[in-house]
Scaffold this motif. Structure first.
Motif, PDB file in Angstrom:
ATOM      1  N   ALA A 760      35.644  44.383  41.976  1.00  0.00           N
ATOM      2  CA  ALA A 760      36.001  43.173  40.930  1.00  0.00           C
ATOM      3  C   ALA A 760      36.602  43.221  41.203  1.00  0.00           C
ATOM      4  O   ALA A 760      37.262  41.080  41.837  1.00  0.00           O
ATOM      5  N   ARG A 761      37.798  43.787  42.255  1.00  0.00           N
ATOM      6  CA  ARG A 761      39.171  43.295  43.084  1.00  0.00           C
ATOM      7  C   ARG A 761      38.697  43.113  44.304  1.00  0.00           C
ATOM      8  O   ARG A 761      39.512  42.070  44.229  1.00  0.00           O
ATOM      9  N   VAL A 762      37.745  43.508  45.250  1.00  0.00           N
ATOM     10  CA  VAL A 762      37.537  43.015  45.835  1.00  0.00           C
ATOM     11  C   VAL A 762      37.224  41.523  46.423  1.00  0.00           C
ATOM     12  O   VAL A 762      37.275  40.342  46.164  1.00  0.00           O
ATOM     13  N   THR A 766      38.930  37.728  47.468  1.00  0.00           N
ATOM     14  CA  THR A 766      37.916  37.289  48.332  1.00  0.00           C
ATOM     15  C   THR A 766      37.716  35.858  48.257  1.00  0.00           C
ATOM     16  O   THR A 766      38.074  34.866  48.495  1.00  0.00           O
ATOM     17  N   PHE A 767      37.650  35.447  46.833  1.00  0.00           N
ATOM     18  CA  PHE A 767      38.036  34.363  46.514  1.00  0.00           C
ATOM     19  C   PHE A 767      39.025  33.596  46.804  1.00  0.00           C
ATOM     20  O   PHE A 767      39.360  32.482  46.936  1.00  0.00           O
ATOM     21  N   ALA A 768      40.473  34.248  46.574  1.00  0.00           N
ATOM     22  CA  ALA A 768      41.784  34.018  47.199  1.00  0.00           C
ATOM     23  C   ALA A 768      41.176  33.499  48.734  1.00  0.00           C
ATOM     24  O   ALA A 768      42.448  32.729  49.153  1.00  0.00           O
ATOM     25  N   LEU A 769      41.047  34.665  49.215  1.00  0.00           N
ATOM     26  CA  LEU A 769      40.984  34.051  51.084  1.00  0.00           C
ATOM     27  C   LEU A 769      40.399  32.703  51.070  1.00  0.00           C
ATOM     28  O   LEU A 769      40.433  32.336  52.081  1.00  0.00           O
ATOM     29  N   MET A 770      38.927  32.557  50.921  1.00  0.00           N
ATOM     30  CA  MET A 770      37.402  31.584  50.621  1.00  0.00           C
ATOM     31  C   MET A 770      38.421  30.565  49.812  1.00  0.00           C
ATOM     32  O   MET A 770      38.105  29.128  51.186  1.00  0.00           O
ATOM     33  N   ILE A 888      37.672  28.163  40.121  1.00  0.00           N
ATOM     34  CA  ILE A 888      36.703  28.417  38.799  1.00  0.00           C
ATOM     35  C   ILE A 888      36.565  30.226  39.295  1.00  0.00           C
ATOM     36  O   ILE A 888      36.590  30.248  38.335  1.00  0.00           O
ATOM     37  N   CYS A 889      35.379  30.245  40.242  1.00  0.00           N
ATOM     38  CA  CYS A 889      34.718  31.802  40.618  1.00  0.00           C
ATOM     39  C   CYS A 889      36.442  32.535  40.509  1.00  0.00           C
ATOM     40  O   CYS A 889      36.368  33.663  39.802  1.00  0.00           O
ATOM     41  N   LEU A 890      37.873  32.427  40.654  1.00  0.00           N
ATOM     42  CA  LEU A 890      38.238  33.115  41.213  1.00  0.00           C
ATOM     43  C   LEU A 890      39.144  33.482  39.686  1.00  0.00           C
ATOM     44  O   LEU A 890      39.319  35.117  39.697  1.00  0.00           O
ATOM     45  N   PHE A 891      39.209  32.309  38.862  1.00  0.00           N
ATOM     46  CA  PHE A 891      39.835  32.250  37.605  1.00  0.00           C
ATOM     47  C   PHE A 891      38.998  33.708  37.025  1.00  0.00           C
ATOM     48  O   PHE A 891      39.185  34.811  35.931  1.00  0.00           O
TER      49      PHE A 891
END
Length: 914
Positions: A760-762, A766-770, A888-891
């Motif tokens: 979950a943390r990874v 990942t989404f934040a950097l994407m 949305i995925c990040l949230f």
């Protein structure tokens, strides 16, 4: 499936007579295009490819519907199913006569194909009326309804010449509708159906009906039927065209000569059933294959001119089979093929008395597919070699393989049965009942064609440390390392259009940008859709069998593409079909991941799945690296075809983009069959797996995995064409492979990251950097005229690929952990081993299903580019939509899994402390 003793002979004869007549009429309709297709071609000015598709369409649908029609006949009765099937086909045949455009003809042909499905309805219906000792003869008589093909070839040309081809359609439709009414009024329900209704019992479930399909014997019978029936249908369709081209006869003469073959390949089927009852179906198959080898060798030998140097000078002579020797030889071949058709279906009600519909449906479907596939292969072989007799050489090769497999299987059975004292082999001096002998063989040998090596693992406990270290690890790793190259090839074939479409305009294909994006996107659409079905196949069929079949299926698009790209006049429709067939490669991922998940313990699942998926994903970059190289050289020499000239004046062998994978696919298919295993505990029905649709986290993980893998595969499909369109002055084709390469390696190498720090943390980071990387892509595209814009664009995309790889591994690592926490809460009654099995079963199903949903990214991302370019003039709107989706995925990741209130927070932080 023996008939009850109370059934009278008059009822048996009634059922057999009505079924045989109905099947004859259906078969006449099914092959109607072999005659009227030529007239339709002239009327619409169709190309040879378009005519081939029109002729093959009813053969394809007639084959594919056999399995489900067989199942429905077992459940609802032959009287009802047969009548409805004939009425629907009659309506479709009438619509054919009023069609005016090529798409309308294809639609009518699609439903006319239902006529071919009548075979399995009749087999299931007829076999239910007769005892085992007489089923061979009864089914042989019924199967003689194949003579309907001869009826069409005898009568249709005369009606066509006198009244036009529309009259043929109306007459055939009227006959079929009349037969439907007669059958419904005069046929009776099967004794078993009547008894079941009287007792108020439910029909057996679909899972039970499909259960025998995992038996390799069924697939061996299917190969036999691929030749004896599929070869018959293919030749029946091919011969009029062959005779007109080779012997220069008119249509009526060609129809009469081809009808002679159809007649012998149909009428003598009844005699084949009698011989199978008397001498054994095995013996009849030996006769069929043995004589067919000899006859096909004669037919496949092309006209040849010889020059022999003698003392008096050169002696010249030639060999060529004349028209009438050809017709006679073909007639004899049809005779032995008809015997083989009866012999194959003699086995089914004996070995599988309670599954005639499903087993017979599959065997009939594979045989019918031969009638669809073989004419296409015949045409390709003719285009490649220019030798008309190549069609017979192809059938010769199929017979050689079938004969060898049959003989080796029989040897294996005999070797095994030598240890069974109560079993007696049938010999010429021992005229025991064939049915009884085969029933004994089935009881004693169970799976006679299985090798001495155990392929089904009845005990599998990977979480048991001692079992894993002493036995489990070696087996699991062997299956993993066989799975990886098979999956790699699947990805290569799936995404091959992403490179090919960028080169098509240069070799003379006048497709628009929208059409090219469609070709790049369609494999994603079909692959994602197939994944939904593939998700549930491993527990039903077993990983070994399904990996073998799914890998072998890649040959169809690979070979088809190799031929299609050689001619700029190939219709766009052909390319669309081949693009859809490439989806077979996309579907393989779901079944492959579900299969490997069963082999490894929880502590190693993340890494094993990352290796399987990551190295499998390398197929995309391997393809994007290898294809630009192999299309520049004549890899296969004269067998590969002539090169194409590009707009720059260079030569390319674009066909190598498909052909290069063929030998590797064959080797991988063999390796899967020889080296992989099935896990008995992994078997479960669709209903057992369908529980995941009630799990909230299944749908949440579908969204998250679409953000990671959907992005990876979508960018892989659309990146080459997008880069070429946005930066036309840069030679991008030799660089684009780096994106999928980096994404695949990051997935394979980052499984440990999620295992150590928590998926979950990874995934959250990942989404934040994407989001940051996507903003970079947008910036450089908005400023694509500035110096270094391409390299900035390229670098940001490489970062996106790298991040999707990490996210792919981390999201899959989350699934078993989530279900390990959810299942005890949702199913508290499960304890110990039962709990572990349920967690494994649902985790594997969710992994497979999420991969199916995410794979739609391969369609939507390239299509979003194309739509955005058409509507706004550029891809920016699509990229902003992707960025919003990542937010949305990040949230969702933070809210449900990685926040302090999230499901996985404590698990991941405690793991990190430990």
């Amino acid at each position: 499936m023996d008939a009850p003793s109370a059934v009278s002979k008059s009822d048996q004869n009634r059922a057999l007579a009505l079924s045989t007549i109905a099947f004859t009429v259906c078969f006449a309709v099914w092959t109607i295009f072999s005659i009227i297709g030529i007239a339709i071609q002239e009327e619409l000015q169709l190309s040879e490819s378009q005519l081939g598709i029109l002729i093959a369409t009813p053969i394809l649908t007639g084959s594919l519907t056999r399995l489900i029609l067989g199942v429905w006949t077992e459940r609802y009765g032959g009287r009802l199913v047969f009548s409805i099937q004939m009425l629907l086909t009659a309506i479709a045949t009438c619509l054919l006569a009023v069609a005016s455009t090529y798409p309308m003809y294809l639609l009518a042909a699609l439903f006319i194909g239902l006529a071919g499905g009548s075979f399995i309805i009749g087999v299931t219906y007829v076999s239910s009326w007769f005892e085992a000792e007489r089923q061979g003869t009864a089914l042989g008589i019924f199967g003689a309804g194949n003579v309907g093909a001869a009826v069409t070839k005898f009568l249709a040309p005369f009606i066509l010449v006198a009244f036009g081809w529309h009259a043929v359609a109306y007459v055939w439709a009227g006959a079929l509708a009349l037969m439907a009414v007669i059958f419904y009024l005069f046929a009776k329900d099967e004794p078993q159906l009547v008894a079941r209704r009287a007792a108020g019992t439910k029909p057996i479930s679909l899972t039970e009906q499909f259960e025998p399909l995992e038996d390799i014997r069924v697939w061996r019978f299917s190969l036999y039927y691929f030749f004896v029936f599929g070869g018959f249908v293919a030749l029946a369709l091919w011969m009029p065209h062959y005779l007109i081209d080779v012997y220069k006869v008119d249509l009526k003469t060609a129809g009469m000569c081809a009808a002679a073959f159809s007649l012998s390949a149909s009428l003598f089927r009844a005699y084949g059933g009698h011989l199978s009852d008397r001498y054994g179906a095995r013996s009849v198959m030996y006769w069929t294959f043995g004589f067919s080898l000899f006859l096909l060798f004669m037919l496949s030998y092309p006209p040849t001119q010889y020059i022999i140097q003698t003392k008096n000078g050169p002696l010249t002579f030639s060999t060529e089979m004349g028209l009438w020797p050809f017709v006679v030889t073909l007639f004899i071949l049809g005779f032995f093929m008809s015997l083989g058709k009866a012999a194959v279906f003699k086995h089914i009600p004996v070995y599988y008395p309670h599954h005639v519909g499903s087993v017979g449906g599959l065997v009939g479907m594979i045989g019918g597919l031969g009638g669809f596939i073989l004419p296409i292969i015949f045409g390709m072989a003719l285009d490649l070699t220019g030798i008309y007799t190549s069609c017979f050489a192809i059938l010769f090769a199929i017979v050689v393989f079938s004969l060898i497999w049959m003989h080796l299987a029989i040897q294996a059975e005999d070797h095994h049965s030598a240890h069974e004292t109560e079993f007696r082999t049938e010999t010429d001096s021992e005229r025991v009942s064939t049915a009884v002998t085969e029933q004994k063989a089935q009881e004693l040998l169970n799976k006679g064609e299985s090798t001495m090596k155990e392929t089904v693992l009845k005990e599998w406990h990977p979480d048991d440390e001692e079992f894993w270290e002493t036995k489990g690890r070696a087996i699991a790793r062997r299956n993993l390392w066989i799975s990886i190259p098979a999956l790699l090839l699947a990805f290569a074939v799936w995404m091959v259009w992403s490179v090919v479409v960028a080169k098509l305009p240069a070799i003379g294909f006048n497709f628009t940008s929208s059409q090219l994006f469609w070709l790049a996107a369609l494999p994603g659409l079909s692959g994602a859709t197939l994944r939904i079905f593939y998700s549930f196949m491993v527990p039903i069929f077993g990983g070994r069998l399904w990996t073998t079949l799914s890998t072998a299926s890649l040959l169809l698009p690979a070979i088809g593409m190799g031929y299609a790209v050689q001619n700029p006049d190939t219709p766009f429709l052909i390319f669309l079909i081949l693009a859809l067939l490439c989806g077979f490669g996309g579907g393989n991922f779901a079944s492959s991941m579900a299969n490997i998940a069963f082999f490894f313990p929880d502590k190693e699942k993340g890494n094993a799945l990352a290796l399987n998926a990551g190295l499998g994903n390398l197929g995309v970059s391997l393809m994007q690296f290898l294809v630009p190289i192999v299309i520049t050289i004549s890899v296969f020499g004269v067998l590969g075809g002539e090169p194409q000239s590009t707009s720059e004046g260079t030569k390319v062998w674009m066909q190598n983009a498909g052909f290069i994978w063929v030998p590797m696919i064959i080797l991988s298919t063999i390796a899967a069959w020889v080296g992989m295993n099935d896990i008995a505990d992994a078997r479960s029905s669709f209903s057992d797996q369908a529980i995941i649709f009630k799990r909230k986290h299944n749908w949440l993980m579908c969204i998250l995995y679409t953000g990671t893998f959907g992005s990876f595969i979508g960018y892989s499909a659309g990146f080459p064409l997008l880069a070429k369109l946005e930066f036309p002055d840069v030679n991008t084709l030799h660089l684009v492979f780096l994106g999928p390469f980096v994404g695949a390696l990051s997935r394979a190498g980052s499984g440990w990251l999620a295992d150590k720090y928590g998926g979950a943390r990874v995934t959250f980071w990942t989404f934040a950097l994407m989001i940051v990387a996507t903003l970079g892509v947008i910036y450089f595209l908005n400023n694509n005229e500035m110096s270094g814009a391409f390299w900035g664009f390229f670098g940001c995309f490489i970062a996106l690929f790298f991040l999707t790889g990490i996210g792919n591994a981390s999201t899959f690592q989350m699934i078993p952990v989530i279900m390990g926490k959810e299942i005890p809460r949702l199913m508290p009654q499960l304890k110990g081993e039962d709990l572990n099995k349920q967690v494994d079963r649902e985790s594997a199903a969710i992994i497979a299903f999420t991969s199916a949903i995410a794979a739609y990214g391969a369609f939507f991302i390239p299509k979003a580019y194309g739509t955005s370019i058409n509507m706004t003039g550029g891809p920016m709107a699509a990229l902003w939509a992707f960025l919003i989706f990542y937010v949305i995925c990040l949230f969702l990741t933070w809210h449900f899994y990685s926040s302090r209130r999230g499901m996985l927070y404590e698990i991941e932080h405690n793991k990190n402390k430990g």
